[in-house]
Write an enzyme that holds these catalytic residues in place. Structure first.
Site, PDB file in Angstrom:
ATOM      1  N   CYS A   1      29.665  44.119  44.633  1.00 19.95           N
ATOM      2  CA  CYS A   1      30.812  43.241  44.361  1.00 19.95           C
ATOM      3  C   CYS A   1      32.012  43.654  45.207  1.00 19.95           C
ATOM      4  CB  CYS A   1      31.171  43.284  42.877  1.00 19.95           C
ATOM      5  SG  CYS A   1      29.933  42.551  41.787  1.00 19.95           S
TER       6      CYS A   1
ATOM      7  N   GLU B   1      40.127  40.894  40.161  1.00 18.64           N
ATOM      8  CA  GLU B   1      40.284  42.186  40.823  1.00 18.64           C
ATOM      9  C   GLU B   1      41.507  42.181  41.732  1.00 18.64           C
ATOM     10  OE1 GLU B   1      38.634  44.742  40.061  1.00 18.64           O
ATOM     11  OE2 GLU B   1      36.946  43.867  38.942  1.00 18.64           O
TER      12      GLU B   1
ATOM     13  N   HIS C   1      35.523  39.503  38.131  1.00 17.09           N
ATOM     14  CA  HIS C   1      34.381  39.987  37.360  1.00 17.09           C
ATOM     15  C   HIS C   1      34.343  39.294  35.997  1.00 17.09           C
ATOM     16  CE1 HIS C   1      33.521  43.730  39.839  1.00 17.09           C
ATOM     17  NE2 HIS C   1      32.335  43.210  39.586  1.00 17.09           N
TER      18      HIS C   1
END
Length: 201
Positions: free
Chosen positions: A143, A81, A168
Site C-alpha cells: 500500500c 493516509e 486504508h
C-alpha cells in the site's frame, strides 16, 4: 471529456481471502461520481508489479485525480493516509518477495505527502456518521509502495496538480466472519464512504 479519477484497489493477500477494496473498485468502475468518471483498476499485492501497473494505467487513462484504496485489517476506522515513505519492508508478497528496509527508489525523497484534501475527507465522513481519522503511517508494505510510486512519479513529471493519495479501509463483514477478532464495516457502507470521499474532491 470530463474529469477522470483513477480508483485502485488490491487483490486478496496473505491469509485474507477477501479484499473489500477489490469489490468496491469493481462496483464503482464506470460510475459518474460528482465531477468524476471512475476508472477502476485492481492491483496485485506485488512489490515488483503493482507500481509499474499503476503508472501504466495512469499514463493510459490520464486522470485528473488518483484515489488508491487498501485493506488495513485491524483498523476500525477509515483512515486517509497523510504520508508515504521511501521504504519497502514486510511479509512475503504474492511473488514470495519479502524486502527488509529497501528503498522504493534509490536516492528518492524520504517521503511524500498526500495531495488529497485529507482533513476535508475525514470531516465529510464524520458528518455522514462514518468513523474516520487521519493516519500518519501507510506502513511499509505494498500500500505504501504504490502511494509513494504515484506521488514520486507526479513530482518527477511536474504533474503535482493531479490530486493523489491513499485511503486504508477496515475489513468488510464478510472478511471479519473469517477472522473473528477484526473490526469491520458492511461492504455497502464502505462503498458509500468511498463515494462520499470522491464527491468531496
Amino acid at each position: 471529456m470530463g474529469n477522470i479519477i483513477l480508483l485502485t484497489g488490491f487483490q486478496p493477500f496473505l491469509d485474507y481471502s477477501i479484499n473489500p477494496t477489490e469489490a468496491i473498485v469493481k462496483e464503482l468502475n464506470g460510475r459518474k461520481i460528482g465531477e468524476y468518471e471512475v476508472r477502476g483498476v485492481i492491483l496485485p499485492v506485488s512489490f515488483r508489479e503493482s507500481g509499474d501497473l499503476l503508472l501504466h494505467h495512469f499514463q493510459t487513462v490520464q486522470p485528473t485525480a488518483v484515489f488508491m484504496l487498501g485493506l488495513a485489517a485491524g483498523r476500525g476506522k477509515i483512515t486517509p493516509e497523510r504520508v508515504a515513505i521511501n521504504i519497502n519492508s514486510g511479509p512475503e508478497d504474492r511473488d514470495g518477495i519479502a524486502p527488509v528496509d529497501e528503498p522504493i527508489r534509490q536516492g528518492g525523497p524520504a517521503a511524500y505527502f498526500s495531495t488529497l484534501p485529507v482533513r476535508r475527507l475525514i470531516q465529510r465522513l464524520n458528518e455522514e456518521g462514518f468513523p474516520a481519522e487521519m493516519s500518519n503511517s501507510a506502513g511499509t508494505y505494498v500500500c505504501n509502495h504504490v502511494m509513494y510510486r504515484m506521488l514520486d512519479y507526479l513530482h518527477e513529471k511536474g504533474s503535482e496538480q493531479v490530486a493523489a493519495g491513499f485511503v486504508h479501509l477496515p475489513a468488510s463483514k464478510e472478511l471479519a466472519a473469517q477472522h473473528h477478532s477484526l473490526p469491520s464495516m458492511d461492504l455497502k457502507d464502505l462503498t458509500r464512504a468511498v463515494t462520499l470521499m470522491i464527491e468531496e474532491l
